[in-house]
Design a protein around this motif. Structure first.
Motif, PDB file in Angstrom:
ATOM      1  N   ILE A 385      46.144  53.816  25.954  1.00 31.65           N
ATOM      2  CA  ILE A 385      46.179  54.971  25.063  1.00 31.65           C
ATOM      3  C   ILE A 385      45.250  56.052  25.596  1.00 31.65           C
ATOM      4  O   ILE A 385      44.043  55.819  25.746  1.00 31.65           O
ATOM      5  N   ASP A 386      45.813  57.197  25.920  1.00 30.38           N
ATOM      6  CA  ASP A 386      45.009  58.352  26.329  1.00 30.38           C
ATOM      7  C   ASP A 386      44.496  59.021  25.073  1.00 30.38           C
ATOM      8  O   ASP A 386      45.233  59.740  24.380  1.00 30.38           O
ATOM      9  N   GLU A 387      43.244  58.792  24.747  1.00 33.19           N
ATOM     10  CA  GLU A 387      42.637  59.293  23.517  1.00 33.19           C
ATOM     11  C   GLU A 387      41.155  59.515  23.770  1.00 33.19           C
ATOM     12  O   GLU A 387      40.608  59.010  24.758  1.00 33.19           O
ATOM     13  N   PRO A 396      33.948  60.950  28.248  1.00 34.86           N
ATOM     14  CA  PRO A 396      34.675  61.659  29.313  1.00 34.86           C
ATOM     15  C   PRO A 396      35.816  62.479  28.751  1.00 34.86           C
ATOM     16  O   PRO A 396      36.364  62.158  27.684  1.00 34.86           O
ATOM     17  N   ARG A 397      36.189  63.529  29.463  1.00 37.19           N
ATOM     18  CA  ARG A 397      37.297  64.391  29.043  1.00 37.19           C
ATOM     19  C   ARG A 397      38.257  64.569  30.199  1.00 37.19           C
ATOM     20  O   ARG A 397      37.865  64.559  31.358  1.00 37.19           O
ATOM     21  N   ASN A 398      39.518  64.744  29.880  1.00 39.50           N
ATOM     22  CA  ASN A 398      40.513  65.045  30.899  1.00 39.50           C
ATOM     23  C   ASN A 398      40.382  66.495  31.325  1.00 39.50           C
ATOM     24  O   ASN A 398      39.936  67.350  30.554  1.00 39.50           O
ATOM     25  N   ASN A 418      40.893  60.968  33.016  1.00 36.32           N
ATOM     26  CA  ASN A 418      39.551  60.393  33.027  1.00 36.32           C
ATOM     27  C   ASN A 418      39.352  59.363  31.924  1.00 36.32           C
ATOM     28  O   ASN A 418      38.616  58.390  32.103  1.00 36.32           O
ATOM     29  N   THR A 419      39.982  59.592  30.771  1.00 34.41           N
ATOM     30  CA  THR A 419      39.806  58.657  29.654  1.00 34.41           C
ATOM     31  C   THR A 419      40.341  57.276  30.018  1.00 34.41           C
ATOM     32  O   THR A 419      39.728  56.257  29.675  1.00 34.41           O
ATOM     33  N   ILE A 420      41.464  57.225  30.722  1.00 35.80           N
ATOM     34  CA  ILE A 420      42.042  55.935  31.094  1.00 35.80           C
ATOM     35  C   ILE A 420      41.166  55.244  32.136  1.00 35.80           C
ATOM     36  O   ILE A 420      40.945  54.030  32.078  1.00 35.80           O
ATOM     37  N   ALA A 421      40.639  56.007  33.108  1.00 36.47           N
ATOM     38  CA  ALA A 421      39.743  55.412  34.099  1.00 36.47           C
ATOM     39  C   ALA A 421      38.515  54.813  33.424  1.00 36.47           C
ATOM     40  O   ALA A 421      38.048  53.728  33.793  1.00 36.47           O
TER      41      ALA A 421
END
Length: 730
Positions: A385-387, A396-398, A418-421
């Motif tokens: 989930i990209d959140e 972190p922010r995309n 970046n959130t998923i990483a």
């Protein structure tokens, strides 16, 4: 008749201290006689063991090293350089007189050691508290240069005296001076007056003028300090001192001294240096570890491909933003370094940014995050989930400042979310990610703070390139090397052997990682790196656009590119997906043009297209993957505004639309690029089975036969990973 008794002697007895003094004097005289005898014996023994004059003429000083490119072309000659040997009669009188005046004015009268010079150096040592004058004669200097070293120890000095006295017994003064002037070191690799004259003035020593002779004679004391090419004014000042000493000793008249003008001497132009020196500066120090030959002349054969080197140099010069530096490293599949550029201009800066500079890699470091996740059981089709996410106070922010909900790892990697990483790093463990980086060859310190997944640890370009090359090599470790073999007098004394035995990750993990890297180039942040054939790679950009990276591979060549400022200041508009990726593409088109097109084990699979209504906001998005400070905290002003929009007006990041992207390039039958239409996503044909990430798919990707390989399903033989037909010729 009885004898009268003789009178008793009235001489007083000798005192004990007088007897001791007398004994001491006698012993001292005996010791002096023995010492003189030992000295004479040592001198004559040394004289008997000295080489002949002709043998000394033919023996070189120092070790010659010639460095060859992969095709045999001589890249550079290192070590001493020699001109023509000049017999005493051919050496200009001004050169002989200048040398004697400044180095040993009593040369013609002493026996090899000058007692007056020794006494003077001792007095100066007493007055100044340190040795500033050695009192060495020309003969002593010759003995030291030919037979000894420059260690300042009494034992070495005593041997130097013995050899000097022996040489004076065996050779004439003219012979000693001839040997000295043809062998002494004058700086810049030049041994002898002819080599020095050709290096500094562009002509032979037999044509030396008084001013030129004064400059050369002044170099012996400190070649690096008085070199005319390093410090012209210091060389001129030293030459004036030489001229004054020559006048004081009567070698020249006052009129001749005034007429000489060292300031007007024209120097020969320095030979042009190019980026090849970055490579040779990196490779040659390794000889100390590879061989122990220190005397014989060496021929060093290297991996450097001159055509690739020229292409690399041109790509860095053409694409590095104004005011920045650039570096590039290209490795073949066996680890051989085919090209290395450490900066835009070697003459301006010899600092090798490809091997020495340590900079933050930004999102290119996500390679290790995803490798750890894939090894832990994730697949490119796994979803997250990209959140908004917060880990230990870090949020972190995309780069788009948007979140897209549920996405696959393929989509997350392609658009560098970046959130998923951060989530993946938390799931597998940040220490696990650091261990993966070290496993793949990162030699610098790697921190384990949550923000490390976005590349907050400093790395070297050559280490990052090595890591990507190991992925390209199906998970087998690739070790960069630059020297293939070394010969001495036509005898091979070193031969490099490639180690293909170290498996870093299972082949299917490397195949899945390559799948993700292909997607990043096909449709993600690395689209500018397309070259008309399969490419896999990743961009990286650090906070405030201080560093831009692109690393990728195609057709057996892995290339890493870095750009930025040496002072680590921000560069407006710099991102890994732009200038570095464009430099990569320009170089790789030339580097692989004559290589066959190679398909990866996995075909390119595009990420999902319906992520959100404005999914096209990702296209062309620069990979400003690191929006954190050194402590891992968010940086920038307004949390809702991209950092790029806070740059200086007119220097912000240019985000091209999908229609403006460059068309991929096809190659003709000779491998040269030709224009082609942009690729389009082909709809799945009817009846064509959908690619699924199951065991059958893994078997096909890795080339594994389930029946044949059943007894050793958990072993990864290097021969399976790198089959013979895929290896370069050795």
């Amino acid at each position: 008749m009885a004898r009268a008794p003789s009178p008793r002697s009235t001489k007083p007895p000798r005192s004990p201290w007088r007897r001791r003094v007398s004994l001491a004097i006698k012993l001292s005289l005996v010791a002096v006689v023995l010492a003189i005898g030992a000295l004479v014996t040592a001198v004559y023994i040394a004289k008997a063991q000295l080489p002949s004059f002709d043998e000394l003429k033919s023996s070189p000083n120092g070790q010659m090293i010639r460095v060859h490119a992969a095709d045999g072309t001589v890249l550079v000659s290192m070590g001493p350089s020699y001109g023509d040997w000049l017999d005493y009669s051919r050496i200009p009188a001004v050169m002989r007189d200048a040398t004697i005046a400044v180095e040993d004015r009593r040369f013609r009268s002493h026996l090899g050691v000058d007692p007056i010079g020794v006494a003077r150096s001792v007095k100066v040592r007493y007055d100044r508290g340190r040795w500033t004058q050695g009192g060495s004669t020309i003969t002593q200097q010759l003995a030291r240069n030919v037979f000894l070293n420059n260690q300042k120890k009494f034992g070495r000095k005593f041997r130097e005296w013995i050899l000097a006295l022996a040489m004076e017994r065996k050779f004439s003064k003219d012979q000693i001076l001839e040997l000295y002037l043809n062998k002494v070191y004058y700086g810049g690799g030049a041994y002898g007056i002819d080599a020095a004259a050709r290096k500094f003035f562009g002509h032979g020593a037999n044509e030396l003028t008084l001013s030129e002779a004064a400059i050369i004679a002044g170099l012996v004391k400190a070649p690096s300090n008085y070199s005319p090419t390093a410090d012209a004014q210091a060389a001129v000042d030293r030459a004036q001192v030489v001229l004054q000493v020559m006048q004081d000793t009567g070698a020249i008249t006052a009129t001749q001294a005034r007429a000489a003008d060292p300031q007007a001497v024209k120097l020969a132009p320095e030979p042009k240096q190019n980026s090849v020196r970055y490579f040779t500066d990196w490779a040659l120090p390794q000889l100390d570890l590879l061989i122990d030959e220190t005397e014989k002349p060496l021929e060093v054969w290297t991996t450097l491909d001159l055509s690739m080197q020229r292409a690399a140099d041109a790509a860095i010069r053409a694409n590095s933003p104004k005011g920045t530096q650039g570096a590039l490293v290209a490795l073949d599949r066996d680890g051989s370094v085919r090209a290395m550029v450490g900066g835009r201009d070697y003459v301006a800066s010899i600092y090798n940014r490809a091997t020495q500079a340590e900079r933050q890699p930004g999102s290119s470091f996500k390679l290790f995050v995803y490798l750890a996740a894939l090894e832990a059981g994730k697949t490119p089709e796994s979803t997250e989930i990209d959140e908004p996410v917060t880990i230990d106070g870090w949020s972190p922010r995309n780069s788009s400042r948007r979140n897209s909900g549920q996405v696959t790892l393929r989509t997350a990697f392609a658009y560098s979310l970046n959130t998923i990483a951060a989530k993946l790093g938390q799931q597998v463990g940040f220490a696990t990610v650091a261990d993966m980086a070290r496993r793949f060859g990162i030699t610098t310190a790697v921190n384990t703070h949550p923000s490390m997944v976005l590349g907050t640890s400093d790395v070297r370009l050559i280490d990052m390139t090595r890591a990507f090359a190991s992925v390209a090599n199906k998970g087998v470790a690739v070790t960069p090397f630059g020297i293939t073999r070394v010969t001495a007098n036509n005898e091979v004394i070193y031969q490099h052997e490639v180690d293909r035995s170290r498996v870093l990750v299972a082949p299917y993990v490397a195949a899945q990682m390559t799948d993700l890297l292909q997607t990043a180039v096909a449709t993600g942040t690395g689209r500018s790196a397309q070259i008309g054939r399969p490419v896999a790679g990743k961009t990286g950009t650090t906070s405030s656009s201080k560093d831009g990276w692109f690393l990728g591979f195609s057709s057996g060549i892995t290339t890493g590119v870095w750009m930025g400022r040496d002072d680590a200041r921000a560069v407006g508009g710099l991102s890994g997906g732009q200038a570095p990726a464009q430099a990569f593409a320009q170089f790789m088109k030339a580097a692989v043009a004559k290589r066959p097109i190679e398909q990866f084990d996995t075909q390119v699979t595009l990420p999902e297209w319906q992520m959100e209504p404005d999914e096209e906001s990702y296209f062309g998005e620069p990979d400003n993957g690191l929006f954190v400070d050194e402590d891992g905290n968010p940086v920038g002003g307004d949390q809702g505004a991209p950092v790029d929009e806070q740059l200086v007006p007119g220097q912000g990041v240019e985000r091209p639309s999908p229609q403006a992207e460059r068309a991929p390039v096809q190659v003709d039958e000779d491998g040269y690029p030709i224009p082609a239409a942009p690729p389009q996503r082909q709809p799945q044909r009817q009846g064509q089975p959908e690619q699924r990430m199951d065991q059958d798919w893994i078997d096909r990707v890795t080339g594994r036969d389930p029946v044949r390989d059943a007894p050793r399903t958990r072993t990864y033989d290097s021969r399976e990973i790198a089959p013979e037909e895929d290896r370069p010729n050795q």
